[in-house]
Scaffold this motif. Structure first.
Motif, PDB file in Angstrom:
ATOM      1  N   ASP A 135       0.815  -1.222   0.000  1.00 23.15           N
ATOM      2  CA  ASP A 135       0.000   0.000   0.000  1.00 23.15           C
ATOM      3  C   ASP A 135       0.845   1.267   0.000  1.00 23.15           C
ATOM      4  N   TYR A 138       3.080   3.805  -5.071  1.00 25.85           N
ATOM      5  CA  TYR A 138       2.256   4.865  -5.648  1.00 25.85           C
ATOM      6  C   TYR A 138       0.792   4.456  -5.571  1.00 25.85           C
ATOM      7  N   PRO A 139      -0.065   5.297  -5.004  1.00 23.99           N
ATOM      8  CA  PRO A 139      -1.469   4.913  -4.826  1.00 23.99           C
ATOM      9  C   PRO A 139      -2.226   4.949  -6.143  1.00 23.99           C
ATOM     10  N   GLY A 143      -7.578   6.909  -5.756  1.00 20.07           N
ATOM     11  CA  GLY A 143      -7.578   6.756  -4.310  1.00 20.07           C
ATOM     12  C   GLY A 143      -7.469   5.319  -3.864  1.00 20.07           C
ATOM     13  N   ALA A 144      -7.133   5.151  -2.580  1.00 20.57           N
ATOM     14  CA  ALA A 144      -7.017   3.818  -1.985  1.00 20.57           C
ATOM     15  C   ALA A 144      -8.376   3.131  -1.997  1.00 20.57           C
ATOM     16  N   GLY A 337      -1.384  10.856  -7.481  1.00 19.34           N
ATOM     17  CA  GLY A 337      -2.338  10.485  -6.448  1.00 19.34           C
ATOM     18  C   GLY A 337      -2.129  11.227  -5.144  1.00 19.34           C
ATOM     19  N   ASP A 339      -1.860  11.436  -0.778  1.00 14.02           N
ATOM     20  CA  ASP A 339      -1.175  10.772   0.325  1.00 14.02           C
ATOM     21  C   ASP A 339      -1.974   9.571   0.826  1.00 14.02           C
ATOM     22  N   VAL A 340      -1.395   8.389   0.729  1.00 12.73           N
ATOM     23  CA  VAL A 340      -2.142   7.169   1.025  1.00 12.73           C
ATOM     24  C   VAL A 340      -2.383   6.993   2.517  1.00 12.73           C
ATOM     25  N   GLN A 343      -5.318   8.972   3.521  1.00 14.30           N
ATOM     26  CA  GLN A 343      -6.518   8.296   3.016  1.00 14.30           C
ATOM     27  C   GLN A 343      -6.941   7.151   3.935  1.00 14.30           C
TER      28      GLN A 343
END
Length: 472
Positions: A135, A138-139, A143-144, A337, A339-340, A343
């Motif tokens: 995860d 790169y997202p 989005g996740a 994308g 910031d995972v 998210q």
């Protein structure tokens, strides 16, 4: 002192000459070209240099003095105000240099003290502990997956949005979403977007700067005038149907149906900006999202800026599948994308119910603040009235027609109250009725009554009423 190289006006523009001169001077001050204390040419000299009547320049100078950008000193001419400070605001909201004031009633300023620090930290820690190494690459551009699923559930139950996880895109705030949408629409041959009039003036400017022409459409107490919209021939419109900015009007059921019918009949797109939908303060449930009536023609946009904090730079879109694919292609050329970890933390905030509890507490808090504002307006601003639905972080205060809005804003600033007039949000401000757009979250609750009392002292030739408003 020749200014013709710095200030140019166009008689071909729909923007009034006064507004053009006012805007150019404000831009030069905000950009740092005109420094505090700089003396400007006389109104007569500037009028001669620019090629307009002196009255146009006098009015432009008067507005800038009222807004605190300029100061007029007898015997010293007109100068850039000495005590201007740069605000820490996002570009889309940036008004440039802002005069200091004890009471800041601008509507874009949520109070940071309401952020759920403990709950956010707990959710962030849980998300970090549970994150899979995969995860952290790169997202996905939209989005996740976990957040898109939680958002689809939340928007369905809380906003009535008809969508799926596969139709949700996570974005860095509504400004990014609007930029992507304008690019995609422009590529499909849509070079004009209708906008409510009044609307956020920086949003109108933003759309123009990304290469799409904004077309103003009037708003009344029922929301946007759909007949006037249809007469423009545009194929896209940006609306705030739940809580129109800045007037607070909620789009009536008849207008909602007419707007959807117009979109389907013409193949047009409706962009629904639900900028403060989490903060509905009226008794009973808020109207469902407009998108629910036409998920094939309406793009729904939301944000955490008002409900949590604008510093998160966090928002979302729910779009038809075909349009979402075009948005992803456009985004792939701009960034990789969002910031995972943020998210995943927000997904946890939604999943465990912390977000709903936070919103209930915020709504209760803002209801009390708005009630305090309503009491103060009734007591200290005779003849004024708050219009529209109770929601969000601001109220629209209509003033009697006899009130000089610009003079009131200027006198209020002299009493250390910074409040924007309603005309700044109109495409044609010279024809707009006087009003104030009052934010009630950036000052302490007791400060609301004090600020409005000072407004009352500036508002009337007589002293404001004695006594203080007691806020429940």
């Amino acid at each position: 002192m020749s200014w013709h190289a710095l200030i140019e006006v166009s008689r071909e523009s729909e923007e009034p000459l006064t507004a053009q001169i006012e805007g150019r001077i404000r831009e030069e001050i905000s950009a740092g070209v005109l420094h505090p204390g700089t003396r400007l040419p006389s109104s007569r000299q500037l009028a001669e240099d620019v090629g307009v009547s002196r009255s146009v320049v006098v009015e432009a100078y008067g507005r800038l003095i009222a807004e605190g950008y300029l100061e007029a000193v007898r015997g010293s001419g007109t100068r850039v105000a000495h005590h201007l400070t740069a605000p820490a605001l996002p570009t889309l909201l940036d008004d440039g240099l802002v005069p200091p004031a004890r009471w800041d009633l601008r509507p874009e300023l949520p109070r940071g003290a309401g952020f759920p620090h403990r709950e956010w930290l707990a959710c962030y820690q849980r998300a970090l502990q549970a994150v899979d190494p995969g995860d952290l690459g790169y997202p996905p551009l939209s989005g996740a997956d976990g957040l898109r699923e939680e958002l689809a559930r939340y928007l369905g139950r809380a906003r009535g949005v008809l969508t799926t996880a596969g139709q949700v895109m996570v974005v860095s705030g509504f400004a990014q979403a609007l930029g992507l949408l304008c690019t995609v629409l422009s590529a499909s041959g849509i070079d004009r977007i209708a906008m409510e009039d009044p609307c956020h003036h920086r949003q109108r400017q933003f759309i123009g700067e990304v290469g799409v022409r904004p077309v103003p459409v009037p708003v009344d107490d029922e929301g946007i005038d759909v007949e006037a919209l249809a007469a423009t021939g545009v194929r896209a419109v940006l609306v705030t149907p739940a809580h129109q900015f800045p007037t607070g009007a909620t789009l009536s059921p008849a207008r909602r149906e007419a707007l959807v019918r117009w979109a389907r009949d013409t193949g047009a797109w409706v962009i629904e900006d639900d900028y403060d939908g989490d903060l509905w303060l009226e008794p009973g449930a808020r109207p469902p999202a407009l998108q629910r009536l036409a998920p094939d023609r309406v793009v729904y946009g939301g944000t955490a800026s008002k409900s949590l904090a604008p510093g998160l730079r966090f928002g979302w879109l729910a779009a038809p599948a075909g349009l979402l694919a075009a948005l992803e292609r456009t985004r792939s050329h701009r960034d990789l994308g969002s910031d995972v970890l943020t998210q995943l933390a927000f997904a946890e905030l939604l999943r465990c119910g912390h977000f709903d509890r936070h919103l209930r507490a915020r709504r209760d808090h803002y209801r009390r603040r708005r009630a305090c504002l309503e009491q103060a307006v009734h007591r200290f601003l005779p003849g004024a009235r708050i219009t529209g639905s109770a929601a969000g972080l601001h109220a629209y205060v209509r003033l009697p027609h006899r009130v000089d809005e610009g003079a009131l804003v200027g006198r209020a600033l002299e009493r250390s109250v910074l409040v924007p007039g309603g005309r700044r949000y109109h495409a044609r401000p010279e024809g707009a009725a006087p009003a104030l757009v009052v934010g009630y979250t950036a000052v302490p609750r007791t400060g609301i009554a004090e600020a409005v009392r000072e407004l009352g002292a500036a508002y009337a030739p007589r002293p404001a009423a004695a006594g203080a408003v007691r806020c429940a």
